[in-house]
Design a protein around this motif. Sequence first.
Motif, short mmCIF file in Angstrom:
data_model
loop_
_atom_site.label_atom_id
_atom_site.label_comp_id
_atom_site.label_asym_id
_atom_site.label_seq_id
_atom_site.Cartn_x
_atom_site.Cartn_y
_atom_site.Cartn_z
N ALA A 161 29.62 87.07 13.32
CA ALA A 161 30.52 86.79 14.00
C ALA A 161 31.48 87.87 14.09
CB ALA A 161 31.31 85.58 13.09
N GLN A 162 31.76 88.87 13.07
CA GLN A 162 32.85 89.62 12.98
C GLN A 162 32.28 90.93 13.87
OE1 GLN A 162 32.78 93.16 11.23
NE2 GLN A 162 30.48 92.58 11.37
N TYR A 163 30.94 91.11 14.06
CA TYR A 163 30.36 92.63 14.61
C TYR A 163 30.69 92.82 15.73
CZ TYR A 163 27.13 96.27 15.39
OH TYR A 163 26.40 97.65 15.94
N ARG A 164 30.88 91.75 16.95
CA ARG A 164 31.22 92.31 18.20
C ARG A 164 32.77 93.08 18.08
NH1 ARG A 164 35.03 89.77 21.18
NH2 ARG A 164 35.27 90.37 23.50
N LEU A 165 33.55 92.74 17.22
CA LEU A 165 34.80 93.23 17.01
C LEU A 165 35.00 94.64 16.51
CD1 LEU A 165 36.96 89.91 16.53
CD2 LEU A 165 36.85 91.16 18.82
N ALA A 174 30.63 93.55 1.26
CA ALA A 174 31.88 93.61 2.02
C ALA A 174 32.78 92.43 2.17
CB ALA A 174 31.60 94.16 3.36
N MET A 175 32.23 91.19 2.08
CA MET A 175 32.82 89.92 2.24
C MET A 175 32.15 89.14 1.05
SD MET A 175 32.78 89.05 6.34
CE MET A 175 30.77 89.29 6.42
N VAL A 176 33.10 88.23 0.57
CA VAL A 176 32.82 87.25 -0.53
C VAL A 176 32.72 85.98 -0.12
CG1 VAL A 176 35.39 87.04 -1.26
CG2 VAL A 176 33.32 86.38 -2.91
N ILE A 177 31.96 85.18 -0.12
CA ILE A 177 31.80 83.86 0.08
C ILE A 177 32.32 82.72 -0.80
CG2 ILE A 177 30.14 82.12 0.91
CD1 ILE A 177 30.33 84.41 3.10
N THR A 178 32.98 81.97 -0.16
CA THR A 178 33.37 80.55 -1.06
C THR A 178 32.81 79.51 -0.49
OG1 THR A 178 35.57 81.78 -1.59
CG2 THR A 178 35.34 79.43 -1.77
N PHE A 184 32.47 77.02 4.42
CA PHE A 184 32.61 78.13 3.53
C PHE A 184 33.74 78.90 4.29
CE2 PHE A 184 29.43 79.44 6.72
CZ PHE A 184 29.73 80.83 7.29
N THR A 185 34.20 79.96 3.57
CA THR A 185 34.98 81.14 4.08
C THR A 185 34.39 82.26 3.68
OG1 THR A 185 36.35 80.75 2.08
CG2 THR A 185 37.20 79.63 3.89
N ALA A 186 34.47 83.36 4.45
CA ALA A 186 34.14 84.43 4.14
C ALA A 186 35.24 85.65 4.25
CB ALA A 186 33.03 85.01 5.17
N THR A 187 35.61 86.02 3.11
CA THR A 187 36.76 86.99 2.88
C THR A 187 36.55 88.30 2.71
OG1 THR A 187 37.84 85.10 1.79
CG2 THR A 187 38.94 87.38 1.58
N PHE A 188 36.91 89.38 3.91
CA PHE A 188 36.94 90.79 3.61
C PHE A 188 37.54 91.17 2.30
CE2 PHE A 188 36.14 90.18 7.96
CZ PHE A 188 35.28 91.14 8.26
N ARG A 189 36.92 91.96 1.54
CA ARG A 189 37.23 92.69 0.39
C ARG A 189 38.07 93.70 0.62
NH1 ARG A 189 33.09 93.98 -3.40
NH2 ARG A 189 34.32 93.44 -5.25
N ARG A 196 41.71 93.22 8.47
CA ARG A 196 42.56 93.60 7.14
C ARG A 196 41.74 93.11 5.85
NH1 ARG A 196 48.95 92.76 8.69
NH2 ARG A 196 49.06 94.20 10.61
N SER A 197 42.15 93.79 4.72
CA SER A 197 41.53 93.06 3.56
C SER A 197 42.06 91.99 3.21
CB SER A 197 41.97 93.94 2.42
OG SER A 197 41.65 93.65 1.02
N GLY A 198 41.27 90.82 2.96
CA GLY A 198 41.88 89.28 2.76
C GLY A 198 41.60 88.48 4.00
N THR A 199 41.23 89.09 5.30
CA THR A 199 40.99 88.34 6.23
C THR A 199 39.74 87.30 6.04
OG1 THR A 199 41.61 90.17 7.86
CG2 THR A 199 40.49 88.48 8.82
N GLN A 200 39.87 86.09 6.46
CA GLN A 200 38.94 85.13 6.48
C GLN A 200 38.20 84.68 7.77
OE1 GLN A 200 41.01 82.03 3.99
NE2 GLN A 200 40.28 83.24 2.02
#
Length: 218
Positions: A161-165, A174-178, A184-189, A196-200
């Motif tokens: 999902a993020q790779y295009r950007l 790089a991301m933590v899954i909850t 689920f949410t994937a959060t950039f560490r 940015r760090s914390g982007t979900q």
Amino acid sequence: MPDNRADLLAALRQIVPDGVGAGWADPLADHPRHAGEDLPRAVPARLREFVASRHAARAAMRMAGLAEGPVPHGADRAPIWPDGMIGSITHSVTDCLAVAAPLGRLRGIGIDLEPATPLERALWDSILLAEEQLALNRASPDQRGLLAKTIFCAKEAAYKAQYRLSQTLFGFDAMVITLQQDSFTATFRNPIPPFRSGTQIAGRIAQKHGHIIALAHL
């Protein structure tokens, strides 16, 4: 389409956002090839899988009301979608799934399909972060392997999902899954421009006919 595969596609359609099309194809069947969708030096089985995935992509385009077009293979192995749309493709041994949407409705979308089998314990440390493994410990022992596979599936979908950007390759750390029950949410560490760090990244999960489906979108 076999009934069980129709149910798999229906499960995907239930978790896609509004305006997003979904398609299915059999990777073992022969589908017509379209101009511009070449895969040089591919062995026959890989070529059949590649062509089937594009067949699924065009089914997703039709469902989204988009004009069908070729989806060639980029140098980075990512699909190159026609102008004005975004999408994602995934496959297992038995199924190809794809999603497509008009560019502007979403900024990015990713799907992943995995067999609903436990993730080998030997792989946990290379795929799962410490906090993800700690979360698994709150589940019963017989559920932990399948939840670990679900986290892996979610990470794959979020990465797509993020790779295009970002156009950035990175690892599982790089991301933590909850995980929630069916989302689920994937959060950039750490910051990975433009994120940015914390982007979900938000995502949803379905399980059908021996598969886990994860879908993430921005």
